[in-house]
Design an enzyme around this catalytic site. Structure first.
Site, PDB file in Angstrom:
ATOM      1  N   ASP A 153       0.829  -1.201   0.000  1.00 35.21           N
ATOM      2  CA  ASP A 153       0.000   0.000   0.000  1.00 35.21           C
ATOM      3  C   ASP A 153       0.870   1.259   0.000  1.00 35.21           C
ATOM      4  O   ASP A 153       2.021   1.207  -0.446  1.00 35.21           O
ATOM      5  CB  ASP A 153      -0.949  -0.027   1.206  1.00 35.21           C
ATOM      6  CG  ASP A 153      -2.321   0.511   0.870  1.00 35.21           C
ATOM      7  OD1 ASP A 153      -2.411   1.703   0.552  1.00 35.21           O
ATOM      8  OD2 ASP A 153      -3.307  -0.253   0.915  1.00 35.21           O
ATOM      9  N   HIS A 200      -4.105   6.260   2.471  1.00 35.97           N
ATOM     10  CA  HIS A 200      -4.711   5.010   2.004  1.00 35.97           C
ATOM     11  C   HIS A 200      -4.193   3.795   2.773  1.00 35.97           C
ATOM     12  O   HIS A 200      -4.976   2.950   3.224  1.00 35.97           O
ATOM     13  CB  HIS A 200      -4.419   4.870   0.509  1.00 35.97           C
ATOM     14  CG  HIS A 200      -5.131   3.758  -0.184  1.00 35.97           C
ATOM     15  ND1 HIS A 200      -4.652   2.462  -0.191  1.00 35.97           N
ATOM     16  CD2 HIS A 200      -6.264   3.738  -0.921  1.00 35.97           C
ATOM     17  CE1 HIS A 200      -5.471   1.700  -0.901  1.00 35.97           C
ATOM     18  NE2 HIS A 200      -6.462   2.447  -1.358  1.00 35.97           N
ATOM     19  N   SER A 202     -10.839  -0.652  -2.413  1.00 37.41           N
ATOM     20  CA  SER A 202      -9.681  -0.614  -1.515  1.00 37.41           C
ATOM     21  C   SER A 202     -10.098  -0.757  -0.060  1.00 37.41           C
ATOM     22  O   SER A 202      -9.319  -1.223   0.772  1.00 37.41           O
ATOM     23  CB  SER A 202      -8.921   0.708  -1.684  1.00 37.41           C
ATOM     24  OG  SER A 202      -8.129   0.709  -2.831  1.00 37.41           O
TER      25      SER A 202
END
Length: 820
Positions: free
Chosen positions: A182, A246, A573
């Site tokens: 990630d 994220h 995601s």
């Protein structure tokens, strides 16, 4: 006159050197994938270096021969005079090419970016087009991949699934390691605290790339970063630290500790946690401000597998279909499977269009995104008392005060070349700040609010038909209403000389229609192998609250300077780490279960989704919505080994020599003819019928008993009237845990053409367990089966260029706003 030949030769030498220098500057990073890692006491780096040096040396010799040919062409008479100097010229070229006396070897060393060898064999290097061709034709090379850039594809979500706090902390949870590929992680977040954690499990073989003010702890036990592009935006940290938000969000969703009072600026306050709060986290930072490079993804897989992680969570993917061994995630997850590690993947954010599903390999788990029973709304109240409800995560409180209201089309910035047709969209620079200042602006599309903000507007009401099933946050008071309601607001503006409005602070409403597949979630069918149903299942991916990087913008606007520790965002995601966490929960309960067994348990126990709300049916949600509690007691599992996947690949058109490179053993394809994948022991059934052909297909499956030692299962069928299904035998009796039983499923029906998906289900019941597998029948064009392994892939828009993401928010990077 004697100087002329030498001057010409010097000129040619300098010209050659210049050409060679240009040649080296044109090189781009590629991955040379070689399959299974080398065995024995062999230096992987030295082997890769030698391969590179060999190819680079041949090209250098070719250049010298070209130089000789040029000399001969221009002046044959001087050849005798300069023959003795050719070796000197070659040495000079080598020195120019390599920078020192080692020549080819120095050049090879400079070209090498990564040497993969811990979990699979390969390397990333800067190669020219000619070198790429030479490696592609070389014996022992599986594939050569350009370093394309892949895209990034919860106070309430776990409770919504019935997975409440009293089900946490199994006896082996602290031994489970969740690896994530990630954007990095924010180690100081409360979600990653290590209070009451012991040392890392003994099996852990990883490392923490500390430095630049980054440290690990007993929760975050490993962290690495990779950047083959060697490009860093001003916002990027040259460490595993997360500047995008994220990675922190996905890590805390999967395995964050319990944090009371977490909220987004006061909204959605509650306890934020992951599925396995006591599990360990290993972060592999492969994504930056520009995206996620292929070479970095493979380097992270290579490390994560060898480091000893149990589950790999990958919330990213490609925008176009690729053959399995040209897809970095398919390659990495294949070697993870070989080592007993399940890879959980996001399905992509390119929905609702068909054939857009990403990460479709059968050895990985592909996750769609769906809603939970909480939605974020924000109301606008007009001066005439009319109120309209829109979707927005709005923490700004105007205290009920009304402000002047204007339509963007009435505030065109003519000096900037805008007109009412342009200004009605409220894009940056199109609005007249003299007319907009201090007012709420009605805009005819969804955008990030920056145009109104730059024109000194107070707030915005956006109206459009897209993205109505999830919410965005904005850098100013805002709401997003339907186009029909937008016309009513405009009608009010036209009805009075002093239109006013107020935007109320956001609320959370109960969504009684949940779960529903969100519009952006990518859909099947499988673009590479029609016989494998994808996505596999769905999980919460809409308006999810989780940890965030405080230096990343909290809203859709990339210049939003506010800072938050928890944020609410949407995407596959977000659904992927829910399944990664659920898989880790099963792994903690059954440490010896294979990746396929864990995957099967999640799929066969999933909640059945309502097909009446989803015209795409299983192409939207696969087997259904995850149910972590039931998944730890599936009764039966559809297990699969590496050998099963090799047999599958043989039928996809891969040959024995290629597969032996991948497996490192003596695997043999009994047939080189492409075939159907009906015998792969998959926990779902997909039957693709060519237009005009009758419905016919026979599947073979084997189930393993993981329930009661003495149990008998009876088959039940859910079928549409247009197809017939026969299951033999219809009763399966077991006398021991671990016992296996096989059955066949024969599907038949009339000729069909251009039909929508037909849904069926095969359910095995023993009175306690229900083992449900979906069966879909659908039509395809006759050409769909002409090639299994080499589909035509779209050339990536990014190939070796320096990436610049000016003004890109998370929602632009993950593709959700790509079409707006």
């Amino acid at each position: 006159m004697a100087k002329t030949p030498m001057v010409s030769l010097l000129y040619l030498f300098l010209l050659s050197a210049f050409v060679l220098n240009c040649h080296s500057q044109e090189k781009e990073v590629h991955v040379v994938y070689l399959g299974e890692p080398l065995r024995g006491d062999v230096s992987v780096a030295a082997t890769h270096h030698s391969m590179l040096a060999g190819v680079l040396g041949r090209l250098l010799l070719l250049l010298l021969l070209v130089l000789v040919a040029i000399i001969l062409y221009y002046n044959y008479s001087i050849i005798n005079a300069i023959l003795g100097d050719l070796y000197l010229i070659y040495e000079l070229l080598e020195k120019f090419f390599g920078g020192d006396n080692s020549g080819r070897h120095s050049s090879a060393k400079k070209s090498l970016v990564y040497s993969y060898g811990r979990s699979f064999n390969g390397f990333a290097a800067k190669l020219s087009e000619e070198e790429v061709t030479k490696f592609s034709d070389m014996e022992g090379v599986v594939s050569v991949l350009p370093n394309t850039i892949l895209k990034l594809h919860t106070t309430r979500s776990w409770d919504f699934m019935g997975f409440t706090q009293n089900h946490l902390s199994g006896p082996h949870e602290g031994d489970v390691i969740v690896g994530l590929l990630d954007t990095g992680i924010w180690p100081e977040s409360e979600s990653f605290g290590d209070k009451d954690f012991g040392p890392p499990p003994a099996k852990w073989n990883g490392t923490c790339q500390s430095g630049n003010n980054f440290t690990c702890n007993n929760k975050i036990i490993g962290a690495r970063y990779y950047n083959s592009m060697d490009y860093y935006d001003i916002t990027d940290f040259k460490s595993p630290r997360d500047s995008e938000g994220h990675g922190s969000h996905t890590a805390s969703t999967a395995a964050g500790v319990e944090v009371a009072g977490a909220s987004y600026l006061g909204l959605a306050e509650g306890v934020a946690r992951g599925a396995v709060p006591k599990a360990r986290i290993a972060m592999y930072k492969v994504c930056w401000s520009f995206g996620c490079a292929l070479a970095d993804i493979l380097a992270a897989f290579d490390d994560a597998i060898a480091d000893g992680v149990d589950i790999i969570s990958v919330s990213l993917g490609s925008d176009w279909p690729l053959p399995y061994f040209q897809d970095p995630i398919a390659i990495g997850s294949f070697h993870a499977m070989k080592n007993g590690i399940l890879t959980s993947n996001s399905a992509g954010n390119s929905g609702p269009w068909p054939y857009t599903v990403s990460n479709y390999s059968p050895w990985s788990l592909t996750v769609a995104a769906s809603t939970i029973d909480r939605k974020f709304v924000c109301q606008v109240v007009l001066g005439n008392g009319q109120a309209f409800t829109g979707n927005a995560i709005n923490n700004f409180d105007l205290n009920g005060t009304s402000y002047p209201l204007i339509w963007g089309g009435d505030a065109a910035n003519f000096s900037a070349g805008a007109n009412p047709e342009a200004s009605r969209y409220c894009l940056p620079g199109y609005l007249n700040s003299y007319k907009v200042e201090g007012k709420i602006v009605l805009c005819d599309t969804l955008w990030d609010g920056s145009g109104v903000l730059m024109a000194n507007g107070l707030g915005t009401i956006m109206a459009d038909t897209y993205y109505t099933d999830f919410a965005f946050s904005f850098p100013l008071p805002a709401t997003f209403i339907s186009k029909e309601d937008g016309l009513k607001v405009l009608e009010y503006i036209r009805s009075t000389d002093t239109p006013i409005a107020t935007i109320l602070v956001g609320e959370t409403w109960k969504d009684v229609m949940a779960p529903s597949i969100v519009s952006f979630s990518s859909r099947g069918p499988n673009p590479i192998t029609p016989d494998i149903l994808k996505p596999d299942l769905t999980a919460p991916g809409v308006d999810i609250l989780a940890a965030w990087s405080p230096v990343s913008p909290p809203s859709i606007y990339w210049k939003d300077t506010r800072s938050v520790n928890y944020n609410i965002i949407s995407g596959t995601s977000m659904s992927c780490p829910h399944v990664s966490g659920a898989a880790a929960y099963i792994k903690a309960t059954y440490p010896d279960w294979s990746p396929a067994a864990i995957k099967s348990a999640l799929m066969t126990t999933a909640y059945v989704m309502d097909s009446r709300k989803h015209e795409d049916a299983e192409f939207a949600y696969g087997s259904g919505h995850i149910n972590p509690l039931k998944a730890v007691s599936p009764g039966l599992v559809f297990d699969a080994s590496e050998a099963d996947y090799i047999d599958f690949l043989c039928k996809q058109g891969y040959n024995t020599s290629t597969l032996r490179l991948v497996t490192g053993d003596n695997s043999v394809c009994t047939s080189t003819e492409p075939g159907r994948a009906w015998d792969l022991n998959y926990p779902s059934f997909s039957l693709a019928i060519e237009d005009g052909q009758p419905i016919t297909g026979t599947f073979t499956r084997t189930v393993t008993n993981v329930g009661f030692s003495n149990s008998t299962y009876f088959v039940y069928l859910y079928l549409p009237t247009s197809i017939s299904v026969k299951v033999e035998p219809s009763i399966l009796s077991f006398s021991a845990v671990g016992e296996k039983k096989s059955f066949t499923v024969t599907v038949s029906g009339p000729k069909i053409s251009m039909q929508p998906i037909m849904s069926a289900a095969i359910i095995w019941k023993d009175g306690v367990h229900e083992v449900r597998t979906p069966l879909v029948v659908y039509t395809i064009l006759p050409a769909s089966y002409s090639s299994y392994s080499v589909p035509t892939s779209k050339k990536p828009a990014f190939e070796g260029k320096k990436p610049v993401f000016e003004g890109s928010s998370f929602y632009h990077k993950n593709g959700i706003l790509g079409n707006n």
